[in-house]
Write a protein that holds these residues in place. Structure first.
Motif, mmCIF file in Angstrom:
data_model
loop_
_atom_site.group_PDB
_atom_site.id
_atom_site.type_symbol
_atom_site.label_atom_id
_atom_site.label_comp_id
_atom_site.label_asym_id
_atom_site.label_seq_id
_atom_site.Cartn_x
_atom_site.Cartn_y
_atom_site.Cartn_z
ATOM 1 N N LEU A 80 0.816 -1.218 0.000
ATOM 2 C CA LEU A 80 0.000 0.000 0.000
ATOM 3 C C LEU A 80 0.851 1.271 0.000
ATOM 4 O O LEU A 80 0.442 2.296 -0.548
ATOM 5 C CB LEU A 80 -0.966 -0.015 1.193
ATOM 6 N N ALA A 81 2.024 1.183 0.637
ATOM 7 C CA ALA A 81 3.009 2.282 0.612
ATOM 8 C C ALA A 81 2.405 3.661 0.896
ATOM 9 O O ALA A 81 2.759 4.646 0.260
ATOM 10 C CB ALA A 81 3.753 2.299 -0.740
ATOM 11 N N TYR A 82 1.495 3.744 1.854
ATOM 12 C CA TYR A 82 0.944 5.040 2.264
ATOM 13 C C TYR A 82 2.020 5.828 3.006
ATOM 14 O O TYR A 82 2.828 5.248 3.716
ATOM 15 C CB TYR A 82 -0.226 4.855 3.232
ATOM 16 N N ASP A 83 1.967 7.152 2.880
ATOM 17 C CA ASP A 83 2.901 7.917 3.700
ATOM 18 C C ASP A 83 2.196 8.681 4.823
ATOM 19 O O ASP A 83 2.809 9.450 5.552
ATOM 20 C CB ASP A 83 3.747 8.865 2.836
ATOM 21 N N ASP A 84 0.895 8.444 4.985
ATOM 22 C CA ASP A 84 0.179 9.163 6.037
ATOM 23 C C ASP A 84 -0.714 8.226 6.856
ATOM 24 O O ASP A 84 -1.785 8.608 7.313
ATOM 25 C CB ASP A 84 -0.669 10.294 5.427
ATOM 26 N N VAL A 85 -0.244 6.980 7.035
ATOM 27 C CA VAL A 85 -1.010 6.007 7.810
ATOM 28 C C VAL A 85 -0.198 5.548 9.012
ATOM 29 O O VAL A 85 1.015 5.393 8.926
ATOM 30 C CB VAL A 85 -1.401 4.805 6.917
ATOM 31 N N GLU A 86 -0.891 5.371 10.131
ATOM 32 C CA GLU A 86 -0.260 4.810 11.326
ATOM 33 C C GLU A 86 -0.696 3.353 11.460
ATOM 34 O O GLU A 86 -1.883 3.066 11.594
ATOM 35 C CB GLU A 86 -0.675 5.622 12.563
ATOM 36 N N TRP A 87 0.272 2.462 11.414
ATOM 37 C CA TRP A 87 -0.001 1.023 11.521
ATOM 38 C C TRP A 87 0.224 0.578 12.958
ATOM 39 O O TRP A 87 1.250 0.900 13.560
ATOM 40 C CB TRP A 87 0.926 0.241 10.588
ATOM 41 N N HIS A 88 -0.731 -0.196 13.474
ATOM 42 C CA HIS A 88 -0.643 -0.671 14.854
ATOM 43 C C HIS A 88 -0.469 -2.188 14.868
ATOM 44 O O HIS A 88 -1.236 -2.901 14.221
ATOM 45 C CB HIS A 88 -1.930 -0.341 15.618
ATOM 46 N N MET A 89 0.511 -2.653 15.630
ATOM 47 C CA MET A 89 0.668 -4.082 15.866
ATOM 48 C C MET A 89 -0.096 -4.410 17.139
ATOM 49 O O MET A 89 0.243 -3.910 18.217
ATOM 50 C CB MET A 89 2.156 -4.422 16.023
ATOM 51 N N ILE A 90 -1.158 -5.217 17.008
ATOM 52 C CA ILE A 90 -1.996 -5.484 18.175
ATOM 53 C C ILE A 90 -1.869 -6.914 18.673
ATOM 54 O O ILE A 90 -2.373 -7.249 19.743
ATOM 55 C CB ILE A 90 -3.485 -5.158 17.896
ATOM 56 N N GLY A 91 -1.223 -7.787 17.887
ATOM 57 C CA GLY A 91 -1.182 -9.209 18.250
ATOM 58 C C GLY A 91 0.061 -9.567 19.042
ATOM 59 O O GLY A 91 0.984 -8.768 19.193
ATOM 60 N N ARG A 92 0.080 -10.794 19.509
ATOM 61 C CA ARG A 92 1.237 -11.277 20.264
ATOM 62 C C ARG A 92 2.464 -11.227 19.377
ATOM 63 O O ARG A 92 2.399 -11.517 18.186
ATOM 64 C CB ARG A 92 1.010 -12.706 20.752
ATOM 65 N N LEU A 93 3.568 -10.873 19.992
ATOM 66 C CA LEU A 93 4.768 -10.580 19.221
ATOM 67 C C LEU A 93 5.949 -11.351 19.804
ATOM 68 O O LEU A 93 6.214 -11.275 21.002
ATOM 69 C CB LEU A 93 5.005 -9.063 19.297
ATOM 70 N N GLN A 94 6.629 -12.081 18.931
ATOM 71 C CA GLN A 94 7.851 -12.780 19.348
ATOM 72 C C GLN A 94 9.022 -11.816 19.220
ATOM 73 O O GLN A 94 9.031 -10.962 18.339
ATOM 74 C CB GLN A 94 8.112 -13.982 18.428
ATOM 75 N N ARG A 95 10.006 -12.011 20.092
ATOM 76 C CA ARG A 95 11.157 -11.093 20.063
ATOM 77 C C ARG A 95 11.867 -11.102 18.708
ATOM 78 O O ARG A 95 12.414 -10.104 18.283
ATOM 79 C CB ARG A 95 12.164 -11.467 21.149
ATOM 80 N N ASN A 96 11.859 -12.264 18.031
ATOM 81 C CA ASN A 96 12.578 -12.305 16.749
ATOM 82 C C ASN A 96 11.862 -11.529 15.640
ATOM 83 O O ASN A 96 12.376 -11.410 14.541
ATOM 84 C CB ASN A 96 12.863 -13.761 16.323
ATOM 85 N N LYS A 97 10.686 -10.990 15.937
ATOM 86 C CA LYS A 97 9.986 -10.145 14.961
ATOM 87 C C LYS A 97 10.175 -8.664 15.257
ATOM 88 O O LYS A 97 9.652 -7.808 14.529
ATOM 89 C CB LYS A 97 8.481 -10.466 14.972
ATOM 90 N N ALA A 98 10.937 -8.352 16.306
ATOM 91 C CA ALA A 98 11.067 -6.950 16.736
ATOM 92 C C ALA A 98 11.652 -6.074 15.629
ATOM 93 O O ALA A 98 11.199 -4.958 15.398
ATOM 94 C CB ALA A 98 11.917 -6.861 18.001
ATOM 95 N N ARG A 99 12.658 -6.609 14.932
ATOM 96 C CA ARG A 99 13.305 -5.793 13.887
ATOM 97 C C ARG A 99 12.344 -5.463 12.761
ATOM 98 O O ARG A 99 12.307 -4.331 12.269
ATOM 99 C CB ARG A 99 14.516 -6.537 13.304
ATOM 100 N N ALA A 100 11.589 -6.459 12.359
ATOM 101 C CA ALA A 100 10.626 -6.237 11.267
ATOM 102 C C ALA A 100 9.557 -5.235 11.699
ATOM 103 O O ALA A 100 9.229 -4.305 10.961
ATOM 104 C CB ALA A 100 10.007 -7.570 10.855
ATOM 105 N N VAL A 101 9.035 -5.412 12.895
ATOM 106 C CA VAL A 101 7.969 -4.527 13.386
ATOM 107 C C VAL A 101 8.467 -3.083 13.511
ATOM 108 O O VAL A 101 7.737 -2.130 13.224
ATOM 109 C CB VAL A 101 7.416 -5.062 14.731
ATOM 110 N N ALA A 102 9.726 -2.935 13.905
ATOM 111 C CA ALA A 102 10.292 -1.581 14.080
ATOM 112 C C ALA A 102 10.321 -0.808 12.766
ATOM 113 O O ALA A 102 10.375 0.417 12.763
ATOM 114 C CB ALA A 102 11.694 -1.671 14.662
#
Ligand code: PLP
Length: 245
Positions: A80-102
């Protein structure tokens, strides 16, 4: 092609109607709770639904979306490549996904351990150094309202220490609390407990004002107990193809 277009139009009018209904429902809940109009945000939860649906909601004016699975979210964010959207991570998160989520998340609602908070802090400061993001990551601490470790969430007793750690982390901004009421619990009692925990948190961290509570089935009760952000999937998008994790 004609077929595709008409299907897209049907989905657009369906989502438009559902969104209007949901906003009316939310306004009514806010008024019934005696709270100021506009004091509770709607976070549309688009997990399991295609990027095309997110784009329909974008065209209807939504600028925040909640996702619960890192890979699915990353793919949509890239597509989608929006430049004016705030994406929220609401689900359970493993530490090894921290880099991707950041790389894509504006806010994470599900931080429930010091190890995860530290991993996100490192990931965000690295992403900032690499020019992949500028703002710190808004963090909501997910609290457990029962003793079931399977549902995630920090135990209330461990909340103050985790809040202090997040507040001090340079890559993170402590924004508030999130909870999912236990399945078999009294929802009023659960959200009342959450509100009490939020009041205690605010005494130490005055700008942690966000309270992420309420979903399709219980948003009125959450609003009654001080929610500032309801996370709504089913009531907006329709039934998910498979049950969420
Ligand atoms: C899926 C999900 C929601 C949305 O739930 P609905 O009942 O479909 O509105 C809210 N919060 C979290 C954490 C979720 O995973």
């Amino acid at each position: 092609m004609t077929q595709e277009t008409s299907t897209g139009t049907d989905r657009a009018s369906e989502l438009s109607t559902r969104l209007d209904g949901l906003l009316t429902r939310l306004d009514a809940a806010v008024a019934a709770a005696g709270r100021p109009a506009g004091s509770v945000r709607l976070l549309p939860v688009t997990k399991f639904f295609p990027a095309a649906d997110v784009d329909i909601l974008y065209r209807l004016g939504r600028r925040e979306f909640g996702e619960s699975r890192e890979q699915e979210a990353s793919a949509k964010v890239a597509e989608l490549a929006y430049d004016d959207v705030e994406w929220h991570m609401i689900g359970r998160l493993q530490r090894n996904k921290a880099r991707a989520v950041a790389r894509w998340a504006h806010t994470v609602h599900s931080v429930d351990s010091e190890r995860l908070a530290n991993a996100l802090d490192r990931a965000v400061t690295d992403a900032q150094a690499a020019g992949e993001r500028t703002a710190p990551l808004r963090v909501l601490l997910q609290v457990s309202l029962d003793a079931d470790p399977g549902r995630g969430g920090v135990e209330p007793a461990d909340l103050p220490a985790l809040a202090d750690l997040v507040a001090k982390a340079p890559g993170l901004h402590l924004a508030g609390l999130m909870a999912i009421p236990p399945l078999d619990a009294d929802i009023h009692a659960s959200f009342a407990k959450l509100a009490t925990l939020h009041t205690s948190l605010l005494a130490q961290h005055a700008d942690a004002t966000e309270l992420s509570a309420g979903m399709s089935g219980d948003l009125e009760i959450a609003v009654e107990h001080g929610s500032t952000c309801v996370r709504v999937g089913t009531a907006l998008m329709g039934a998910r193809p498979i049950t969420s994790a």
